[in-house]
Design a protein around this motif. Structure first.
Motif, short mmCIF file in Angstrom:
data_model
loop_
_atom_site.label_atom_id
_atom_site.label_comp_id
_atom_site.label_asym_id
_atom_site.label_seq_id
_atom_site.Cartn_x
_atom_site.Cartn_y
_atom_site.Cartn_z
N ALA A 132 0.82 -1.21 0.00
CA ALA A 132 0.00 0.00 0.00
C ALA A 132 0.86 1.26 0.00
O ALA A 132 0.58 2.22 -0.73
CB ALA A 132 -0.92 -0.01 1.22
N GLN A 136 0.86 4.05 -2.89
CA GLN A 136 0.53 5.43 -2.55
C GLN A 136 1.68 6.37 -2.92
O GLN A 136 1.45 7.49 -3.39
CB GLN A 136 0.22 5.54 -1.05
N ASP A 141 -3.60 8.27 -4.53
CA ASP A 141 -4.80 7.62 -4.01
C ASP A 141 -5.30 6.51 -4.93
O ASP A 141 -5.22 6.61 -6.16
CB ASP A 141 -5.92 8.64 -3.81
N ASN A 142 -5.84 5.48 -4.32
CA ASN A 142 -6.40 4.35 -5.06
C ASN A 142 -7.69 4.76 -5.75
O ASN A 142 -8.66 5.16 -5.10
CB ASN A 142 -6.67 3.20 -4.08
N THR A 144 -9.08 2.60 -8.16
CA THR A 144 -9.56 1.38 -8.79
C THR A 144 -10.77 0.82 -8.03
O THR A 144 -11.05 1.23 -6.90
CB THR A 144 -8.46 0.31 -8.83
N GLU A 145 -11.47 -0.10 -8.67
CA GLU A 145 -12.59 -0.76 -8.01
C GLU A 145 -12.09 -1.95 -7.19
O GLU A 145 -11.14 -2.62 -7.57
CB GLU A 145 -13.61 -1.25 -9.05
N ARG A 146 -12.76 -2.18 -6.09
CA ARG A 146 -12.36 -3.29 -5.22
C ARG A 146 -12.63 -4.62 -5.91
O ARG A 146 -13.76 -4.88 -6.35
CB ARG A 146 -13.13 -3.23 -3.90
N TRP A 163 -6.06 -4.10 -2.13
CA TRP A 163 -6.91 -2.94 -2.37
C TRP A 163 -7.27 -2.24 -1.06
O TRP A 163 -7.21 -1.01 -0.97
CB TRP A 163 -8.19 -3.40 -3.09
N ASP A 164 -7.63 -3.02 -0.06
CA ASP A 164 -8.03 -2.44 1.23
C ASP A 164 -6.88 -1.68 1.87
O ASP A 164 -7.06 -0.58 2.42
CB ASP A 164 -8.51 -3.53 2.17
N TRP A 166 -4.26 -0.30 0.41
CA TRP A 166 -3.95 0.91 -0.35
C TRP A 166 -5.01 1.98 -0.10
O TRP A 166 -4.70 3.14 0.15
CB TRP A 166 -3.84 0.56 -1.83
N SER A 167 -6.27 1.59 -0.15
CA SER A 167 -7.36 2.55 0.04
C SER A 167 -7.31 3.20 1.43
O SER A 167 -7.73 4.34 1.61
CB SER A 167 -8.71 1.87 -0.16
N ARG A 170 -5.63 6.67 1.70
CA ARG A 170 -6.15 7.80 0.91
C ARG A 170 -5.83 9.13 1.59
O ARG A 170 -6.06 9.31 2.78
CB ARG A 170 -7.66 7.66 0.73
#
Length: 207
Positions: A132, A136, A141-142, A144-146, A163-164, A166-167, A170
């Motif tokens: 992540a 970053q 910021d991410n 993309t779709e999960r 994904w989680d 990285w998000s 934010r």
């Protein structure tokens, strides 16, 4: 000599206060020590409550002393466990200049695998934290779709973990993410790896 009215009042007040004060029961104090078991926080509190047993000769005082010895043992064991989890590569200061070199190395480390339902596996949390921070620092910021499903069917645990993580970053400044990546690379617990080979990687960079 007959006490004055003022002195008599003080004596009466003191007697009243003593009568109102809760009576400390040695048996109850020992019961609390026993009930605390190996819970360090609870045992420390029970020992503090039972401190009056120091003035109580006999078995009650011995049990208080035994509880103190047990707490020392528990604290020592906890400190030893913390030491075992502590990275030998930690430093007092870090520089973001090491980011470019280290970011190409973290995925090559011998990460442990954690089993998930359906036979899927994921890596320890520290891997996804590094991923992540890398994303970053390099992409911001991410957006993309999960992910949902893995290519072979079933939930995409690996993709969702990436994904989680990285998000969750934010809004983090990319420059700060670089420095945090370098710091985490040095400091994450060796327990996350089957074999900790970071020493060779860091030595190659003169660290």
């Amino acid at each position: 000599m007959v006490p004055s009215a003022a002195v008599s009042g003080v004596i009466a007040a003191a007697a009243s206060t003593a009568a109102a004060a809760p009576k400390r029961d040695p048996d109850s104090a020992v019961a609390l020590l026993h009930a605390a078991g190996d819970d360090q926080e609870a045992l420390a509190e029970a020992i503090a409550e039972a401190a009056f047993l120091d003035t109580t000769p006999g078995d009650h005082r011995q049990k208080l002393r035994a509880a103190r010895a047990r707490l020392r043992q528990l604290n020592a064991a906890a400190a030893k466990a913390d030491s075992a989890d502590r990275s030998p590569h930690a430093k007092a200061e870090y520089t973001a200049e090491d980011f470019e070199r280290l970011t190409g190395q973290y995925e090559k480390l011998n990460w442990r695998m954690v089993s998930k339902p359906g036979g899927a596996t994921v890596k320890p949390d520290d891997f996804y934290r590094l991923y992540a921070l890398h994303m970053q620092a390099t992409q911001g910021d991410n957006a993309t779709e999960r992910p949902m499903w893995a290519e072979r069917g079933g939930l995409d645990f690996e993709g969702r973990a990436r994904w989680d993580a990285w998000s969750a970053l934010r809004g983090t400044d990319p420059a700060k993410a670089q420095l945090r990546f370098v710091k985490l690379f040095h400091e994450f617990s060796p327990a996350a790896l089957y074999k900790d080979t970071r020493g060779a990687v860091l030595a190659a960079g003169g660290q």
